[in-house]
Design an enzyme around this catalytic site. Structure first.
Site, PDB file in Angstrom:
ATOM      1  N   TYR A 249       1.012  -1.449   0.074  1.00 41.40           N
ATOM      2  CA  TYR A 249      -0.110   0.431  -0.614  1.00 41.40           C
ATOM      3  C   TYR A 249       1.205   0.915   0.067  1.00 41.40           C
ATOM      4  O   TYR A 249       1.745   0.870   0.342  1.00 41.40           O
ATOM      5  CB  TYR A 249      -0.662  -0.040   1.646  1.00 41.40           C
ATOM      6  CG  TYR A 249      -1.789   1.417   1.106  1.00 41.40           C
ATOM      7  CD1 TYR A 249      -2.577   1.461   0.592  1.00 41.40           C
ATOM      8  CD2 TYR A 249      -1.588   2.420   2.266  1.00 41.40           C
ATOM      9  CE1 TYR A 249      -3.616   2.780   0.451  1.00 41.40           C
ATOM     10  CE2 TYR A 249      -2.478   3.439   2.435  1.00 41.40           C
ATOM     11  CZ  TYR A 249      -3.740   3.854   1.366  1.00 41.40           C
ATOM     12  OH  TYR A 249      -4.257   4.580   1.498  1.00 41.40           O
TER      13      TYR A 249
ATOM     14  N   ASP B 105       9.199   2.614  -0.157  1.00 43.16           N
ATOM     15  CA  ASP B 105       7.864   3.583   0.602  1.00 43.16           C
ATOM     16  C   ASP B 105       8.218   2.657   2.024  1.00 43.16           C
ATOM     17  O   ASP B 105       8.253   2.492   2.823  1.00 43.16           O
ATOM     18  CB  ASP B 105       7.230   2.734   0.618  1.00 43.16           C
ATOM     19  CG  ASP B 105       5.841   3.326   0.629  1.00 43.16           C
ATOM     20  OD1 ASP B 105       6.031   4.311   2.125  1.00 43.16           O
ATOM     21  OD2 ASP B 105       4.457   3.321  -0.054  1.00 43.16           O
TER      22      ASP B 105
ATOM     23  N   LYS C  24       4.168   8.329   9.009  1.00 43.98           N
ATOM     24  CA  LYS C  24       3.757   8.756   9.946  1.00 43.98           C
ATOM     25  C   LYS C  24       4.498   8.800  11.691  1.00 43.98           C
ATOM     26  O   LYS C  24       4.766   9.877  12.307  1.00 43.98           O
ATOM     27  CB  LYS C  24       3.737   6.797   9.920  1.00 43.98           C
ATOM     28  CG  LYS C  24       2.363   6.167   8.948  1.00 43.98           C
ATOM     29  CD  LYS C  24       1.956   4.756   8.807  1.00 43.98           C
ATOM     30  CE  LYS C  24       0.802   4.414   8.035  1.00 43.98           C
ATOM     31  NZ  LYS C  24       0.588   3.576   6.865  1.00 43.98           N
TER      32      LYS C  24
HETATM   33  C1  LIG Z   1       0.577   3.997   6.075  1.00 44.09           C
HETATM   34  C2  LIG Z   1       0.984   4.829   4.861  1.00 44.09           C
HETATM   35  C3  LIG Z   1       1.132   5.420   3.675  1.00 44.09           C
HETATM   36  C4  LIG Z   1      -0.355   6.189   3.592  1.00 44.09           C
HETATM   37  O1  LIG Z   1       0.029   7.427   4.270  1.00 44.09           O
HETATM   38  P1  LIG Z   1      -0.884   8.110   4.831  1.00 44.09           P
HETATM   39  O2  LIG Z   1      -0.430   9.285   5.426  1.00 44.09           O
HETATM   40  O3  LIG Z   1      -2.095   7.203   5.239  1.00 44.09           O
HETATM   41  O4  LIG Z   1      -1.682   8.703   3.626  1.00 44.09           O
HETATM   42  C5  LIG Z   1       1.802   5.333   2.344  1.00 44.09           C
HETATM   43  N1  LIG Z   1       2.633   4.299   2.489  1.00 44.09           N
HETATM   44  C6  LIG Z   1       2.660   3.185   3.076  1.00 44.09           C
HETATM   45  C7  LIG Z   1       3.286   2.178   3.385  1.00 44.09           C
HETATM   46  C8  LIG Z   1       2.159   3.127   4.443  1.00 44.09           C
HETATM   47  O5  LIG Z   1       2.172   2.078   5.373  1.00 44.09           O
END
Ligand SMILES: *Cc1c(COP(=O)(O)O)cnc(C)c1O
Length: 432
Positions: A149, A244, A272
């Site tokens: 994701y 990511d 995060k």
């Molecule tokens: C949570 C997440 C996102 C998206 O971040 P948001 O702050 O919710 O937009 C993107 N990549 C990864 C790996 C994530 O866990």
């Protein structure tokens, strides 16, 4: 008509009220408990490892706001930093020393970061990283992995095409098929699936984006040499590698997965933990790549609230504490004990359970394993997870309301919390 948010009533009252004015009653879908059943729990406040509901119950929190709260809830120094910042004004839309300090800390911590741009969410970070990769390579296509994701921007809301076709199809209405067609889908931990894509589309691919530890299909670890193979293949084909690290950054190690596995991506996305519970994201790379961004370069990206002083204060306080206190060994040892205990009590109850963890993030699969890809995640027993989730809630343990989300610990969790989680899990396994 409008009742004040204090004397708000029970979770179920609130959920009825919320559903009248907010789609599904929630501002992010997984919060709605649809995959485990029941109504969401409305939170009144939280402190340390504990989260309190409006119904007057207290839980040990294993969600930690889906990852940001590596120091637990309402960490005193983070709260104080945010309060101090707020007293000086909440936003200026002009540069500050605070942004400079946060950027310097990120550059010092993240091995491949020479320059960094702050944004407001992980979604913005990945969307911007892909634009940079496209701008820098002059190519349009990207490769992502099924089950990873990367936020909710169009290019990532993609499911694999049917049959041998690797061209993506929209996984949500509203995503244009033309956008989806530029996202090719590969299978996590399957180097051959990536090699095949490069063989037929090599000179059109701007970037491969990957969660270096997958944290949005439970937790799936990268196999031996998977990340190194991605590094080699992208280099051979003139594509960029994007890690990511929105979950793994400052989580699996201070320097993230790129430090832990010693693989250097071209671009890194963060989120995060970097905001300490306030909305922050970032993307970083070499100076040469980052200088492609506007205003020095031609690739456009902007944000009214980017580098917001409150968010920057929370992020800086969080990173400073992580740098000074280096809690990773203790967090890892706590998670080792928790995961070892969960495996042992599941096997005592003859329940097939695969547990993965790295640092303070873990994934539980009601599945005999091995679990290396989305296809292997998907055969887990989600019904059993829903029953487990309900039993754990009843016992005062707050787990993610979905079978395929990570489980997090913070520095605020104690050995007694781990004992309590293990005791609750062992009782739950006995009746699953
Ligand atoms: C949570 C997440 C996102 C998206 O971040 P948001 O702050 O919710 O937009 C993107 N990549 C990864 C790996 C994530 O866990």
């Amino acid at each position: 008509m409008i009742s004040p948010a204090s004397d708000s009533g029970s979770s179920s009252d609130l959920h009825a009220r919320a559903q009248r004015v907010i789609p599904g009653g929630v501002n992010s879908p997984v919060r709605a408990f649809h995959s485990v059943g029941g109504d969401p729990i409305y939170i009144e406040s939280a402190q340390g490892s504990r989260i309190r509901s409006v119904d007057g119950r207290e839980y040990i929190d294993c969600v930690c706001s889906w990852g940001p709260l590596i120091l637990g809830h309402a960490e005193a120094r983070v709260v104080a930093a945010v309060q101090r910042a707020a007293e000086g004004g909440t936003s200026y839309g002009a540069p500050t020393a605070g942004e400079c300090e946060l950027a310097e800390r990120i550059v010092a911590i993240v091995p491949t970061a020479e320059k960094v741009r702050l944004v407001n969410s992980g979604t913005e970070a990945t969307m911007s990283a892909v634009r940079l990769a496209r701008g820098a390579t002059g190519r349009d296509r990207i490769v992502k992995f099924e089950g990873c994701y990367h936020g909710h921007s169009d290019s990532f809301l993609i499911k694999a095409g049917s049959g041998a076709a690797t061209f993506g199809q929209p996984s949500s209405p509203g995503v244009p098929a033309s956008v989806a067609a530029d996202t090719l889908s590969a299978s996590y931990n399957d180097v051959d699936s990536v090699e095949a894509i490069f063989q037929s589309n090599g000179d059109t691919i701007a970037a491969v984006i990957v969660e270096p530890v997958a944290g949005n299909m439970g937790v799936v670890l990268p196999g031996e040499a998977f990340l190194q193979s991605l590094r080699r293949m992208t280099q051979e084909h003139g594509a960029l590698l994007i890690f990511d690290e929105v979950i793994t950054g400052f989580r699996v190690a201070l320097g993230g997965a790129q430090a832990l596995y010693a693989v250097a991506p071209d671009i890194t996305t963060l989120g995060k933990v970097i905001g300490g519970g306030l909305p922050v994201g970032a993307y970083c790379a070499s100076a040469a790549l980052m200088d492609q961004m506007s205003p020095d370069g031609p690739v456009y990206q902007a944000g009214t609230l980017s580098g917001n002083p409150l968010a920057v204060a929370a992020g800086t306080a969080t990173l400073r504490i992580l740098q000074e206190e280096a809690p990773y060994a203790r967090l890892g040892a706590m998670m080792d004990r928790l995961c070892g205990g969960l495996s042992a009590s599941a096997s005592a109850a003859a329940i097939p359970l695969t547990v993965h963890h790295v640092g303070s993030m873990a994934g539980l699969f009601f599945n005999a394993g091995p679990v290396r890809s989305y296809a292997e995640v998907a055969i887990s027993d989600a019904g059993r997870y829903a029953r487990f989730h309900a039993a754990m809630l009843q016992a005062g343990i707050y787990l993610a309301p979905s079978a395929f989300e990570a489980f997090f610990l913070s520095t605020a969790h104690t050995d007694e919390d781990i004992d309590a989680i293990l005791a609750a899990a062992s009782a739950a396994f006995a009746v699953l």
